[in-house]
Write an enzyme that holds these catalytic residues in place. Structure first.
Site, PDB file in Angstrom:
ATOM      1  N   ALA A  31      15.259  48.724  32.296  1.00 15.88           N
ATOM      2  CA  ALA A  31      13.938  49.354  32.329  1.00 15.88           C
ATOM      3  C   ALA A  31      13.987  50.736  32.971  1.00 15.88           C
ATOM      4  O   ALA A  31      13.216  51.615  32.605  1.00 15.88           O
ATOM      5  CB  ALA A  31      12.953  48.462  33.062  1.00 15.88           C
ATOM      6  N   THR A  32      14.912  50.936  33.909  1.00 15.87           N
ATOM      7  CA  THR A  32      15.011  52.250  34.538  1.00 15.87           C
ATOM      8  C   THR A  32      15.375  53.307  33.508  1.00 15.87           C
ATOM      9  O   THR A  32      14.781  54.384  33.461  1.00 15.87           O
ATOM     10  CB  THR A  32      16.042  52.231  35.673  1.00 15.87           C
ATOM     11  OG1 THR A  32      15.563  51.365  36.696  1.00 15.87           O
ATOM     12  CG2 THR A  32      16.271  53.609  36.251  1.00 15.87           C
ATOM     13  N   CYS A  64      14.904  48.037  45.564  1.00 18.01           N
ATOM     14  CA  CYS A  64      15.413  49.410  45.639  1.00 18.01           C
ATOM     15  C   CYS A  64      15.137  50.026  46.994  1.00 18.01           C
ATOM     16  O   CYS A  64      15.886  50.863  47.471  1.00 18.01           O
ATOM     17  CB  CYS A  64      14.752  50.271  44.565  1.00 18.01           C
ATOM     18  SG  CYS A  64      14.503  49.401  43.041  1.00 18.01           S
ATOM     19  N   SER A 120      12.824  44.891  30.589  1.00 14.29           N
ATOM     20  CA  SER A 120      14.079  44.600  31.264  1.00 14.29           C
ATOM     21  C   SER A 120      14.467  43.158  30.983  1.00 14.29           C
ATOM     22  O   SER A 120      13.624  42.276  30.980  1.00 14.29           O
ATOM     23  CB  SER A 120      13.906  44.825  32.758  1.00 14.29           C
ATOM     24  OG  SER A 120      15.076  44.456  33.419  1.00 14.29           O
ATOM     25  N   SER A 121      15.748  42.937  30.761  1.00 12.84           N
ATOM     26  CA  SER A 121      16.192  41.587  30.389  1.00 12.84           C
ATOM     27  C   SER A 121      16.346  40.658  31.595  1.00 12.84           C
ATOM     28  O   SER A 121      16.012  39.481  31.525  1.00 12.84           O
ATOM     29  CB  SER A 121      17.524  41.695  29.644  1.00 12.84           C
ATOM     30  OG  SER A 121      18.314  40.566  29.822  1.00 12.84           O
ATOM     31  N   ASN A 133       5.399  45.499  40.607  1.00 14.36           N
ATOM     32  CA  ASN A 133       6.528  44.691  41.073  1.00 14.36           C
ATOM     33  C   ASN A 133       6.367  44.197  42.500  1.00 14.36           C
ATOM     34  O   ASN A 133       6.992  43.231  42.896  1.00 14.36           O
ATOM     35  CB  ASN A 133       7.826  45.494  40.937  1.00 14.36           C
ATOM     36  CG  ASN A 133       7.770  46.803  41.672  1.00 14.36           C
ATOM     37  OD1 ASN A 133       6.737  47.455  41.721  1.00 14.36           O
ATOM     38  ND2 ASN A 133       8.862  47.186  42.274  1.00 14.36           N
ATOM     39  N   GLN A 192       8.042  43.817  34.664  1.00 16.61           N
ATOM     40  CA  GLN A 192       7.599  42.578  35.327  1.00 16.61           C
ATOM     41  C   GLN A 192       6.593  41.806  34.482  1.00 16.61           C
ATOM     42  O   GLN A 192       6.194  40.708  34.852  1.00 16.61           O
ATOM     43  CB  GLN A 192       6.942  42.903  36.680  1.00 16.61           C
ATOM     44  CG  GLN A 192       7.809  43.638  37.646  1.00 16.61           C
ATOM     45  CD  GLN A 192       8.857  42.766  38.280  1.00 16.61           C
ATOM     46  OE1 GLN A 192       8.810  41.541  38.148  1.00 16.61           O
ATOM     47  NE2 GLN A 192       9.798  43.356  38.959  1.00 16.61           N
TER      48      GLN A 192
END
Lengths: 506, 95
Positions: free
Chosen positions: A177-178, A430, A305-306, A257, A285
């Protein structure tokens, strides 16, 4: 033996010419005259190699606990009278922080589902065949190895698209996703830079959107960071007012998130459509966890995102609308894979695992929702039963699997230290390395102290009721303990308003 | 069209689901597959349509294959027990 063969290379040459059985006999006879390894014994040895790979810290921790108990028994006998009080208080702290010698395991409960989720065994099952036989490059279209892998990749793409009501051609695989978010914020802005110079986003976005937007400021763009209200929701009127003729992109995340708040995507989509601005949502999310439909919600770009949906780490996707077409400048130049938007060979094992994870999210949607909702309600009720606790973020517009609770008068990091048996985080993974309070909670108007004492709980498909019960009990006990040694809590109990205190200078 | 399974066949399949789920070494996976197996069989129990039952039976057999393989993998790569799990807990077929 190795040394010998190296020293006399010629003898090795001779050995190589001999048949296998006699070579073993020769080797054992010449190098190890006293020990006889028969061929049968050698075979047995290979069979004995354990297939299990334990992370056996359990035994170590048990030994450690025993040693500690022994040491503390010895010391308390010596100095019992003098330091009785200190000693016992010290031991309660220890007891509260570690449950040792209780006949239970030692591995912490996993409650950080926003950071990442465990890979579903069914996903792994799909991925394994790509490591054993299906190794073709999906872009090779001259042989069957390529075709069979490509077929699997396209099936995965279908599963991923289906979950958001998109066409499979609109899905672009990325590394996560980033990357998807960076691709959108930088790519769309750069493509339209001649006419459009403005980007809108919110203050509670994930760091990667905020940083990408900040990077665009350096390229001459203007960025509006919209504030959110106390519940964490974007004000639609403010959003509409912020849109200018030269705005190219509005980026608002679907589910936060840190606090699990769901933004009013459909309304934002309508506003963006009305003003002909592209609408991007970071659904890392949200994907598979809440109902999303790109057409109904007028979403033009959507990041996925996986590893947040029990899939493998290292892969994600970006939905890019085809009609009307959204243009963006690719970050990578290369062979033109993925409609030229993301060059580079795909990773078929990851893609297939991701596809299977998406399929399972679709298949198990109702079952997962019911399970997560039930456990979430229980956890919220159990945690809020403690004094001076409150739920951060909107109570109604939320994804139940993400719960953020503030425990006033307790330092969040010290609570996390005391909770060695539960894997939790006070914010996003993060930023958990730095000790600064969460910027998301700041944006909600929480003060530093409360932002510091917040903890995020994640519930997922694999969370069990027994774990939730344990967490409620552990948190309640330890919050109480940490407060019992806190001078602030003492003052609160005496009825002193903490805001009225003038702290002496540092 | 695949043959419609008998009541006995379905029951035996259910038993295999439970047995294989129980043999996961990982606590969370074990509990999940036990829960989901029970849920799914209960949910589909009232279905009478023969064709539908046959299709579900076939799909379930594929899922059972996955479960059988993954249970073995779970037994090969083991980790410490969770803090909520009794150290003597089940989950290992060989013990």
């Amino acid at each position: 033996m190795l040394r010998r063969t190296v020293a006399s290379g010629s003898s090795m040459m001779r050995m190589a010419k001999l048949p296998l059985s006699s070579r073993t006999a020769l080797a054992s006879a010449t190098t190890l005259p006293r020990r006889h390894y028969s061929p049968a014994a050698a075979v047995k040895l290979t069979n004995d190699i354990s297939l299990e790979t334990h992370t056996d810290t359990q035994m170590a921790s048990r030994d450690q606990a025993a040693a500690r108990a022994e040491a503390s028994a010895g010391s308390s006998a010596k100095a019992a009278a003098i330091i009785d009080e200190i000693d016992t208080s010290g031991r309660t702290a220890l007891n509260a922080a570690y449950q040792e010698n209780t006949g239970f395991g030692t591995r912490p409960i996993y409650m950080d589902m926003q950071a990442t989720t465990p890979t579903d065994p069914r996903v792994l099952d799909t991925m394994l065949k790509f490591f054993t036989g299906l190794y073709g490059n999906p872009h090779s279209n001259t042989h069957s190895y390529g075709w069979e892998t490509n077929k699997e990749v396209e099936t995965a793409r279908d599963h991923i698209a289906k979950l958001i009501g998109a066409d499979s051609k609109e899905i672009v695989f990325t590394s996560g996703a980033t990357e998807s978010n960076n691709m959108v914020v930088k790519g769309v802005a750069r493509f339209y830079k001649k006419t459009k110079k403005h980007i809108i986003t919110t203050r509670t976005e994930h760091k990667c959107v905020l940083e990408a937007a900040r990077a665009m400021i350096n390229e001459g763009f203007e960025v509006t960071f919209l504030p959110v209200d106390e519940a964490g929701l974007v004000d639609l009127k403010e959003l509409e007012a912020a849109i200018r003729p030269d705005t190219c992109l509005v980026s608002v995340m679907a589910v936060n998130n840190e606090i699990g708040v769901i933004q009013p995507l459909k309304e934002i989509g309508q506003i963006c459509k009305k003003h002909k601005v592209y609408f991007h949502t970071d659904a890392a999310q949200a994907y598979g966890k809440i109902k999303l439909d790109v057409n109904e919600m007028n979403i033009d770009l959507l990041s996925i995102s996986s590893h947040k949906i029990y899939g493998p780490k290292g892969i994600g996707a970006l939905y890019v609308r085809r009609r009307p077409r959204v243009r963006l400048e690719p970050l990578f130049s290369g062979g033109g894979q993925e409609r030229g938007l993301r060059s580079g060979t795909l990773a078929p094992p990851l893609v297939a695992g991701f596809g299977e994870a998406a399929r399972l999210m679709h298949q198990e949607f109702e079952s997962d929702q019911a399970h997560i909702k039930r456990l979430s309600d229980k956890l919220v009720k159990g945690l809020l039963a403690n004094d001076h606790t409150n739920l951060n973020g909107s109570a109604s517009h939320r994804y139940p699997g993400c719960i953020n609770v503030s425990f006033a008068y307790v330092e969040g990091e010290s609570l996390l230290m005391a909770l060695r048996d539960i894997a939790l985080s006070s914010g996003s993974a993060c930023t958990s390395a730095s000790l600064e309070p969460s910027y998301v909670l700041h944006a909600l108007g929480r003060d530093d102290a409360l932002a510091h004492s917040s903890i995020r709980f994640g519930i997922g498909r694999f969370t069990t009721e027994r774990e939730v019960d344990y967490v409620i009990k552990a948190i309640s006990e330890r919050v109480e303990f940490l407060r019992s040694i806190s001078p602030l809590w003492e003052m609160v109990q005496e009825g002193i308003d903490l805001d009225s205190i003038e702290w002496s200078g540092h | 069209m695949p043959a419609t399974p008998s009541r006995l066949q379905v029951l035996s399949l259910y038993k295999q689901f439970i047995r294989n789920s129980n043999q996961f070494n990982n606590f969370n996976f074990r509990e999940y597959f036990l829960r989901i197996s029970r849920e799914k069989f209960k949910e589909n129990a009232p279905i009478q349509d023969k064709e539908k039952v046959a299709k579900l039976y076939e799909a379930a057999q594929r899922d059972l294959g996955v479960l059988k393989r993954q249970k073995l993998i779970s037994q090969m790569y083991t980790f410490d027990k969770l803090v909520v799990e009794s150290a003597k807990d089940q989950g290992d077929s060989r013990s």
